[in-house]
Enzyme design. Structure first.
Site, mmCIF file in Angstrom:
data_model
loop_
_atom_site.group_PDB
_atom_site.id
_atom_site.type_symbol
_atom_site.label_atom_id
_atom_site.label_comp_id
_atom_site.label_asym_id
_atom_site.label_seq_id
_atom_site.Cartn_x
_atom_site.Cartn_y
_atom_site.Cartn_z
ATOM 1 C CD GLU A 288 -18.631 -81.891 7.929
ATOM 2 O OE1 GLU A 288 -19.672 -81.705 7.264
ATOM 3 O OE2 GLU A 288 -18.638 -82.423 9.052
ATOM 4 N NE ARG B 118 -4.195 -79.153 -17.664
ATOM 5 C CZ ARG B 118 -3.052 -79.706 -18.083
ATOM 6 N NH1 ARG B 118 -3.066 -80.714 -18.934
ATOM 7 N NH2 ARG B 118 -1.894 -79.244 -17.636
ATOM 8 C CG HIS C 19 -10.701 -83.891 -21.969
ATOM 9 N ND1 HIS C 19 -9.793 -83.438 -21.041
ATOM 10 C CD2 HIS C 19 -10.182 -83.569 -23.183
ATOM 11 C CE1 HIS C 19 -8.760 -82.886 -21.676
ATOM 12 N NE2 HIS C 19 -8.982 -82.941 -22.971
ATOM 13 C CE1 TYR D 138 -10.930 -83.130 -14.359
ATOM 14 C CE2 TYR D 138 -8.666 -82.931 -13.613
ATOM 15 C CZ TYR D 138 -9.686 -82.546 -14.453
ATOM 16 O OH TYR D 138 -9.456 -81.587 -15.397
#
Length: 192
Positions: free
Chosen positions: A28, A59, A62, A132
């Site tokens: 799950e 990356r 941010h 994401y």
């Protein structure tokens, strides 16, 4: 599911329980009741992003201006990443604090980060894919970055990848030119 709050308040690691047999593995990955009990709110979902990276691709960091901010629920669907969360909330007693979690296709962990937190990922293997789930649609005028190599933050990025080979960092021109933490307009008094 095991849930652990990270060193950055407002960020959690979710590790699903794996159920495997000769057919494969089941887990799950999200359960609203457990998520809400840990985080204290529902997961708002307005956009889903995915990104595939070569080993060494870095990356971030941010972040989205807060308000409105952007919360994220992040996982690795293939390969491996180091996922880093940084507190960028003005006035926060933990401003500049970071924590990291290894996200990979073995343990299938997820990281949730609340609005106001910065986020970065370093790919530890070729063709690593991160996904994401975002609480806000992409809004370019609200999105910003901080230098992921800023010594004032001091993130301990790994030097080797999943296969033990040395990583050569590769960043976008925008990420490489990002300001340092002390140069941010969001920096609280005394931290510039």
């Amino acid at each position: 599911m095991r849930i652990r709050e990270l060193a950055v308040p407002g960020a959690w690691e979710f590790t699903p329980t794996m159920h495997g047999d000769e057919r494969g593995v089941f887990a799950e990955m999200f359960k609203a009741s457990e998520f809400e009990k840990a985080v204290g709110r529902p997961l708002d979902l307005l956009q889903i992003n995915t990104s595939t990276s070569a080993a060494g691709v870095l990356r971030g960091i941010h972040y989205t201006e807060d308000p409105p901010g952007q919360a994220k629920y992040v996982t690795c669907t293939s390969g491996a990443f180091v996922d880093v969360v940084v507190d960028l909330r003005p006035g926060s007693p933990t401003f500049g604090t970071w924590d990291s979690v290894v996200l990979d296709d073995v343990d299938r962990r997820w990281v949730f980060l609340s609005e106001g937190l910065g986020h970065a990922v370093l790919s530890l293997a070729d063709a690593s894919t991160v996904t994401y789930l975002c609480s806000l649609e992409y809004t370019p005028e609200l999105d910003h970055e901080v230098d992921a190599l800023d010594p004032d933050i001091g993130i301990a990025w790994p030097a080797t990848g999943r296969d033990g080979q040395r990583l050569t960092l590769l960043r976008s021109p925008k990420d490489a030119a990002a300001p340092r933490l002390r140069d941010l307009a969001v920096a609280p008094r005394g931290r510039r």
